[in-house]
Scaffold this active site. Structure first.
Site, short mmCIF file in Angstrom:
data_model
loop_
_atom_site.label_atom_id
_atom_site.label_comp_id
_atom_site.label_asym_id
_atom_site.label_seq_id
_atom_site.Cartn_x
_atom_site.Cartn_y
_atom_site.Cartn_z
CG HIS A 1 -7.93 -1.91 8.89
ND1 HIS A 1 -7.04 -1.14 8.17
CD2 HIS A 1 -7.98 -1.36 10.12
CE1 HIS A 1 -6.59 -0.15 8.93
NE2 HIS A 1 -7.14 -0.26 10.12
CG HIS B 1 -1.97 1.04 1.21
ND1 HIS B 1 -3.21 0.85 1.79
CD2 HIS B 1 -1.99 2.29 0.72
CE1 HIS B 1 -3.93 1.95 1.64
NE2 HIS B 1 -3.21 2.84 0.99
CD GLU C 1 -4.56 -2.96 0.59
OE1 GLU C 1 -5.22 -3.96 0.89
OE2 GLU C 1 -4.07 -2.18 1.44
#
Length: 237
Positions: free
Chosen positions: A190, A43, A70
């Site tokens: 998450h 990410h 991401e």
């Protein structure tokens, strides 16, 4: 079996703290795949405080499982993804100063923007996923964007599960059910951990992939990366 994708951002954070190349993120990605992980997630953020854009390019030839990138689809991010052509791009509405992802897309408000970005990626043969809160209206909105998958934002589940509130799984079950009915693939991520992943997996129909970074790396400090990956794979069976 749900695929385990290991987010290696924290390895880059550790490397960057000393300004050198230890630990090496490419080698770590090769190792987690060798240990059984079915994907690698990164990410990159605009300030490159952990994963750098260069890392994204360096990882491309070494990730032979699923490569998931991401990020917030700003122009620089879009250009990078189109050049690398990962297996999957996951769109996340990060604010520039966000420490970590803290909300899913408003798929209704940002429909037109998401439609354009997703179409661009799909024309290049890249599977798309969008980060969403466990809200049925947002799942319906996601369908209208043309995305292939959604990624359920699981912070609320993880927090409540840690407090002993297993009922927190309910909105995720409902959203996964609707996504399946609409033909959307379901990913999640998450704050998922060894403590809460099995219950989540058991209750979410059609869960295709989980992306886990912070907890997995933290757990590995005590139990070793190879052991921890095997523990996740067992829980995801």
């Amino acid at each position: 079996m749900t695929k385990l994708s290991v987010n290696i951002n924290k390895i880059a954070t550790l490397r960057n703290s000393r300004g050198g190349d230890v630990p090496n993120v490419v080698q770590f990605a090769k190792d987690v795949q060798r240990f059984g992980a079915e994907g690698v997630t990164i990410h990159p953020r605009p300030d490159e405080r952990h994963i750098r854009y260069k890392d994204a390019y360096d990882l491309k030839p070494e990730v032979y499982t699923e490569y998931n990138i991401e990020g917030n689809p700003i122009p620089k991010f879009i250009e990078m993804v189109l050049e690398i052509k990962p297996t999957q791009v996951t769109l996340v509405p990060d604010a520039v100063d966000a420490i970590t992802s803290n909300a899913g897309w408003d798929t209704i408000k940002h429909k037109d923007f998401l439609v354009d970005v997703i179409q661009t990626f799909k024309e290049s043969g890249i599977r798309t996923s969008i980060f969403v809160d466990p809200d049925l209206h947002q799942i319906e909105g996601a369908k209208e964007t043309g995305t292939d998958r959604i990624e359920l934002y699981t912070e609320a589940y993880a927090h409540q599960y840690g407090l002993g509130n297993k009922a927190a799984i309910q909105p995720y079950m409902e959203c996964a059910g609707l996504a399946n009915a609409l033909g959307l693939g379901v990913n999640a991520g998450h704050d998922l951990s060894l403590d809460n992943i099995a219950y989540f997996k058991e209750n979410i129909t059609g869960l295709l992939e989980v992306s886990i970074g912070h907890a997995l790396i933290s757990e590995s400090l005590y139990m070793g990366v190879e052991n921890v990956i095997k523990m996740y794979l067992e829980k995801l069976k």
